[in-house]
Design a protein around this motif. Structure first.
Motif, short mmCIF file in Angstrom:
data_model
loop_
_atom_site.label_atom_id
_atom_site.label_comp_id
_atom_site.label_asym_id
_atom_site.label_seq_id
_atom_site.Cartn_x
_atom_site.Cartn_y
_atom_site.Cartn_z
N ALA A 190 30.31 58.43 12.15
CA ALA A 190 30.77 57.37 13.05
C ALA A 190 29.84 57.27 14.25
O ALA A 190 29.29 58.28 14.72
CB ALA A 190 32.20 57.66 13.50
N PRO A 191 29.67 56.07 14.79
CA PRO A 191 28.70 55.88 15.87
C PRO A 191 29.11 56.49 17.20
O PRO A 191 28.28 56.63 18.09
CB PRO A 191 28.61 54.35 15.99
CG PRO A 191 29.89 53.84 15.42
CD PRO A 191 30.26 54.80 14.33
N GLY A 192 30.37 56.85 17.35
CA GLY A 192 30.83 57.44 18.60
C GLY A 192 32.09 58.25 18.39
O GLY A 192 32.59 58.37 17.26
N PRO A 193 32.63 58.84 19.45
CA PRO A 193 33.87 59.63 19.33
C PRO A 193 35.02 58.76 18.83
O PRO A 193 35.11 57.57 19.14
CB PRO A 193 34.12 60.11 20.77
CG PRO A 193 32.82 59.93 21.48
CD PRO A 193 32.13 58.79 20.83
N MET A 194 35.90 59.39 18.06
CA MET A 194 37.07 58.69 17.54
C MET A 194 38.31 59.30 18.17
O MET A 194 38.42 60.52 18.29
CB MET A 194 37.13 58.77 16.02
CG MET A 194 35.85 58.26 15.35
SD MET A 194 36.13 57.42 13.77
CE MET A 194 36.96 58.66 12.81
N ALA A 195 39.25 58.45 18.58
CA ALA A 195 40.46 58.90 19.27
C ALA A 195 41.70 58.37 18.55
O ALA A 195 41.80 57.18 18.28
CB ALA A 195 40.46 58.43 20.72
N TRP A 196 42.61 59.28 18.24
CA TRP A 196 43.87 58.91 17.58
C TRP A 196 44.72 58.08 18.53
O TRP A 196 44.89 58.43 19.70
CB TRP A 196 44.62 60.18 17.19
CG TRP A 196 45.80 59.96 16.29
CD1 TRP A 196 47.08 59.72 16.68
CD2 TRP A 196 45.81 59.96 14.86
NE1 TRP A 196 47.90 59.58 15.58
CE2 TRP A 196 47.14 59.72 14.45
CE3 TRP A 196 44.82 60.16 13.89
CZ2 TRP A 196 47.50 59.68 13.10
CZ3 TRP A 196 45.18 60.10 12.56
CH2 TRP A 196 46.51 59.85 12.17
N ASP A 197 45.24 56.97 18.03
CA ASP A 197 46.12 56.11 18.83
C ASP A 197 47.55 56.63 18.68
O ASP A 197 48.23 56.33 17.71
CB ASP A 197 46.01 54.66 18.34
CG ASP A 197 46.88 53.70 19.15
OD1 ASP A 197 47.66 54.17 20.02
OD2 ASP A 197 46.79 52.49 18.91
N HIS A 198 48.00 57.41 19.67
CA HIS A 198 49.33 58.02 19.58
C HIS A 198 50.45 57.01 19.79
O HIS A 198 51.62 57.33 19.57
CB HIS A 198 49.44 59.17 20.58
CG HIS A 198 48.57 60.34 20.23
ND1 HIS A 198 48.97 61.35 19.37
CD2 HIS A 198 47.29 60.66 20.59
CE1 HIS A 198 47.99 62.23 19.23
NE2 HIS A 198 46.97 61.84 19.96
N GLY A 199 50.12 55.81 20.22
CA GLY A 199 51.14 54.77 20.35
C GLY A 199 51.44 54.04 19.06
O GLY A 199 52.40 53.28 18.98
N LEU A 200 50.62 54.27 18.04
CA LEU A 200 50.84 53.62 16.74
C LEU A 200 51.85 54.42 15.94
O LEU A 200 51.66 55.61 15.69
CB LEU A 200 49.52 53.53 15.97
CG LEU A 200 49.61 52.92 14.57
CD1 LEU A 200 49.96 51.44 14.64
CD2 LEU A 200 48.28 53.12 13.82
N ARG A 201 52.92 53.76 15.52
CA ARG A 201 53.94 54.45 14.73
C ARG A 201 53.41 54.73 13.33
O ARG A 201 52.55 54.01 12.82
CB ARG A 201 55.20 53.58 14.62
CG ARG A 201 55.86 53.30 15.95
CD ARG A 201 57.04 52.37 15.79
NE ARG A 201 58.07 52.91 14.91
CZ ARG A 201 59.14 52.22 14.51
NH1 ARG A 201 59.31 50.97 14.87
NH2 ARG A 201 60.03 52.79 13.72
N PRO A 202 53.91 55.80 12.69
CA PRO A 202 53.53 56.05 11.29
C PRO A 202 53.80 54.82 10.43
O PRO A 202 54.82 54.14 10.59
CB PRO A 202 54.42 57.22 10.89
CG PRO A 202 54.71 57.93 12.18
CD PRO A 202 54.81 56.84 13.21
#
Length: 306
Positions: A190-202
């Motif tokens: 990936a071209p940069g850091p990846m961050a989990w979106d904790h606001g997204l529901r399963p």
């Protein structure tokens, strides 16, 4: 039907695929990847191009169109769990290798009994399976087959090599999503850091799904009724109707005798998977072994047979 001489449009084909397994959070992972800068995920989420004959007959031009929203430098990906549904889709790998000889693959695995129960619950809610869990296990061998992870992934390891296939485990993904997403990002380049979106529901959770109902299907599918519904039905009423059709049940509890029988069915495959990963695995130890440190292929060259 397209031919091997059809233009392949490599500028629009995917760099990576999430190949399964079904009911192992692949939809959630797909949506999380879609939120990352420099990545673009297919629409629809599951093209099922290489597995489903009717989709494959549409040709590579149609498949490439699933990535039309991607920027010129984006890493493109898709997530089709049909790709690890042997033996139901026997032509998948051959088609994939011809079209995507250097693609990267992500394979997500979950405790096989939990996966089976979730799969069964899904099939009941969409109306494809009726009856109890024990009867379904007898009548639908795919409930077990799709959770035989060594059997499913071994052909991909042989075709693409271990460096092209990333093993990911549901429990670790659930417990340490940021770490696992960063690991996936490194694997993909990936071209940069990846961050989990904790606001997204399963995503694609069974209890959030609408149960099978012929009347609801007619209302949703008929263009005239759809137009009237959108123009005339207040949102509050629409939400109330939707809640009426939502699944009210919960996944069944597995009786002890059936759990033991399922463990006997899965353990030989888990032993082979463990040998490939360099860690002993069976149903009893699966969560403990797969939720700790990340696992990688230790003996990928070993042939694993169904």
């Amino acid at each position: 039907m397209h031919t091997e001489t059809e233009p392949r449009g490599p500028h629009r084909l995917p760099h990576f695929l999430v190949i399964g397994a079904m009911k192992c959070a692949t939809t959630t992972l797909h949506e999380q990847l879609a939120r990352q800068p420099g990545l673009s995920m297919s629409r629809p989420k599951e093209p099922n191009f290489f597995s489903d004959d009717d989709r494959y007959a549409r040709g590579l031009g149609w498949y490439a169109s699933c990535f039309d929203g991607a920027g010129p430098s984006d890493l493109r990906g898709e997530s089709s769990t049909h790709y690890t549904k042997r033996p139901n889709h026997p032509n998948t790998l051959g088609r994939m290798v011809r079209a995507l000889p250097r693609v990267k693959l992500i394979y997500v695995m979950r405790h096989p009994i939990d996966r089976l129960v979730s799969h069964y619950f899904h099939e009941v809610t969409v109306g494809r399976v009726s009856g109890g869990l024990e009867d379904a296990v007898e009548e639908h061998p795919e409930l077990i087959d799709y959770g035989r992870y060594a059997m499913q992934v071994a052909p991909y390891l042989e075709a693409y090599g271990p460096s092209a296939v990333l093993p990911v485990f549901f429990d670790r993904l659930a417990q340490r999503p940021d770490d696992e997403l960063a690991r996936i990002g490194r694997f993909l380049g990936a071209p940069g850091p990846m961050a989990w979106d904790h606001g997204l529901r399963p995503q694609n959770v069974g209890r959030e799904r609408l149960r099978h109902d012929p009347l609801r299907n007619a209302i949703v599918r008929l263009p005239v009724l759809t137009g009237l519904r959108r123009r005339c039905l207040p949102r509050a009423w629409a939400d109330r109707l939707k809640s009426h059709w939502k699944v009210k049940d919960t996944p069944p509890t597995v009786p002890p005798a059936l759990r033991e029988r399922l463990a006997r069915a899965f353990d030989p495959d888990l032993e082979r998977l463990g040998a490939m990963l360099g860690v002993p695995l069976d149903c009893a130890s699966f969560r403990e072994k797969t939720s700790g440190r990340p696992l990688s292929w230790a003996r990928p060259g070993g042939r694993v047979r169904a």
